[in-house]
Design a protein around this motif. Structure first.
Motif, mmCIF file in Angstrom:
data_model
loop_
_atom_site.group_PDB
_atom_site.id
_atom_site.type_symbol
_atom_site.label_atom_id
_atom_site.label_comp_id
_atom_site.label_asym_id
_atom_site.label_seq_id
_atom_site.Cartn_x
_atom_site.Cartn_y
_atom_site.Cartn_z
ATOM 1 N N GLU A 77 6.703 -0.528 -0.861
ATOM 2 C CA GLU A 77 5.803 -1.324 -0.029
ATOM 3 C C GLU A 77 4.369 -0.828 -0.167
ATOM 4 O OE1 GLU A 77 5.979 -2.358 4.584
ATOM 5 O OE2 GLU A 77 7.860 -2.765 3.521
ATOM 6 N N GLN A 78 4.218 0.476 -0.276
ATOM 7 C CA GLN A 78 2.882 1.050 -0.422
ATOM 8 C C GLN A 78 2.238 0.596 -1.731
ATOM 9 O OE1 GLN A 78 2.822 5.307 -0.292
ATOM 10 N NE2 GLN A 78 0.587 5.446 -0.282
ATOM 11 N N THR B 173 1.303 -3.094 -1.445
ATOM 12 C CA THR B 173 0.084 -3.262 -0.639
ATOM 13 C C THR B 173 -1.151 -2.923 -1.470
ATOM 14 O OG1 THR B 173 1.244 -2.753 1.414
ATOM 15 C CG2 THR B 173 -1.150 -2.469 1.416
ATOM 16 N N ILE C 116 -1.763 -5.778 -3.986
ATOM 17 C CA ILE C 116 -2.352 -6.957 -3.338
ATOM 18 C C ILE C 116 -3.819 -6.710 -3.031
ATOM 19 C CG2 ILE C 116 -2.307 -8.386 -1.255
ATOM 20 C CD1 ILE C 116 0.757 -7.892 -1.188
ATOM 21 N N ASP C 117 -4.111 -5.524 -2.532
ATOM 22 C CA ASP C 117 -5.491 -5.179 -2.214
ATOM 23 C C ASP C 117 -6.365 -5.265 -3.462
ATOM 24 O OD1 ASP C 117 -7.267 -3.645 0.020
ATOM 25 O OD2 ASP C 117 -7.735 -2.854 -1.969
ATOM 26 N N ARG D 250 -7.294 -10.350 1.822
ATOM 27 C CA ARG D 250 -7.236 -8.883 1.740
ATOM 28 C C ARG D 250 -7.214 -8.254 3.130
ATOM 29 N NH1 ARG D 250 -11.674 -5.178 1.263
ATOM 30 N NH2 ARG D 250 -10.881 -3.124 0.695
ATOM 31 N N PRO E 109 -1.652 -7.940 5.692
ATOM 32 C CA PRO E 109 -0.627 -7.110 6.342
ATOM 33 C C PRO E 109 -0.134 -7.713 7.662
ATOM 34 C CG PRO E 109 -2.480 -5.764 5.593
ATOM 35 C CD PRO E 109 -2.914 -7.182 5.492
ATOM 36 N N GLU F 98 3.675 -9.321 8.378
ATOM 37 C CA GLU F 98 4.539 -8.914 9.498
ATOM 38 C C GLU F 98 4.958 -10.114 10.330
ATOM 39 O OE1 GLU F 98 2.799 -5.896 11.884
ATOM 40 O OE2 GLU F 98 2.537 -4.474 10.230
#
Length: 265
Positions: free
Chosen positions: A11-12, A15, A18-19, A31, A35, A39
């Motif tokens: 997941e890290q 993320t 995506i960033d 951006r 998150p 969720e």
């Protein structure tokens, strides 16, 4: 630079990817919000398509907001005024239905003029700025200027052999808002230069003006009767004329507050 595309990444790592992708594609809203939206999508068991649409619509909405803010800033309004904050009850001369119809901007699409005529403190400038703001939010290019500033700029442009360029710049915007027309006498040269701007825009783009003088009193501003008549014709043909009256609601509001403070004291 190629972004990693592999199954089963943490997941890290996802993320971070995506960033990085949002930076490369210049998607600042996605951006910032992905998150939280991810969720929410998980909680609501949203489909992939639903989640993607949420992300893209957030970016689109934010871009539209930023564009509106840029157009409002470019218009050069001296202060923030909105129709929501206008007190229609304080001035019964002004019909709310007429103003809200104008806020739909159909008159700008048709390149029609608008004249707000009335004494100081009756809401002319508030309505001029508020309707100009509505136009900017609707996607129109708007420019606000005081009549004296516009004439001075035109005179300087003529002296510097830049008149055609300046008139063209004022001719390009969809709505030109001219405030405080009639507050001072214009010499023939200034009046003629203003007339050139109005002629450039005639039946091509809208002009909205606010004036403390009725049309009959415009001969004090435009001292040449024929030129005065021609300017009035340019600003009224097929347009909307709103007379805001003579009673200053600003003065009435100040008096009412003073009376309330006196009673409270």
């Amino acid at each position: 630079m190629t972004l990693p595309r592999q199954r089963g990444i943490t997941e890290q790592a996802a993320t971070a990817a995506i960033d990085q992708a949002c930076r490369m594609l210049r998607l600042p809203t996605i951006r910032a919000q992905f998150p939280e939206l991810a969720e929410s999508a998980a909680r609501e068991q949203m489909s992939y398509l639903g989640f993607l649409s949420e992300l893209l619509m957030s970016e689109c909405d934010d871009r539209a907001r930023r564009r509106s803010e840029r157009r409002i800033k470019a218009a050069g309004f001296p202060r923030d005024k909105s129709l929501r904050k206008f007190d229609f009850d304080a001035n019964p001369n002004i019909d709310p239905a007429t103003i809200h119809t104008l806020a739909a901007c159909e008159w700008i699409k048709k390149s029609l003029p608008l004249c707000l005529i009335g004494d100081s403190g009756t809401g002319k400038s508030h309505l001029l700025i508020a309707l100009g703001t509505e136009a900017a939010m609707a996607g129109f290019r708007v420019k606000y200027v005081l009549a004296t500033k516009l004439v001075n700029e035109l005179v300087e442009a003529a002296d510097e052999k830049q008149l055609a360029k300046t008139i063209a710049r004022y001719g390009r915007v969809d709505l030109l808002c001219i405030d405080e027309l009639g507050y001072m006498e214009l010499d023939r040269r200034g009046a003629e230069l203003l007339f050139q701007v109005l002629t450039e825009r005639e039946e091509k783009n809208s002009v909205a003006i606010a004036s403390n003088e009725s049309f009959a009193g415009w001969t004090k501003t435009f001292t040449d009767p024929r030129l005065c008549a021609a300017i009035v014709d340019r600003l009224t043909f097929n347009g909307t004329i709103i007379e805001t009256g003579t009673d200053s609601y600003r003065l009435a509001s100040t008096r009412a507050r003073a009376e309330q403070q006196a009673v409270a004291g």
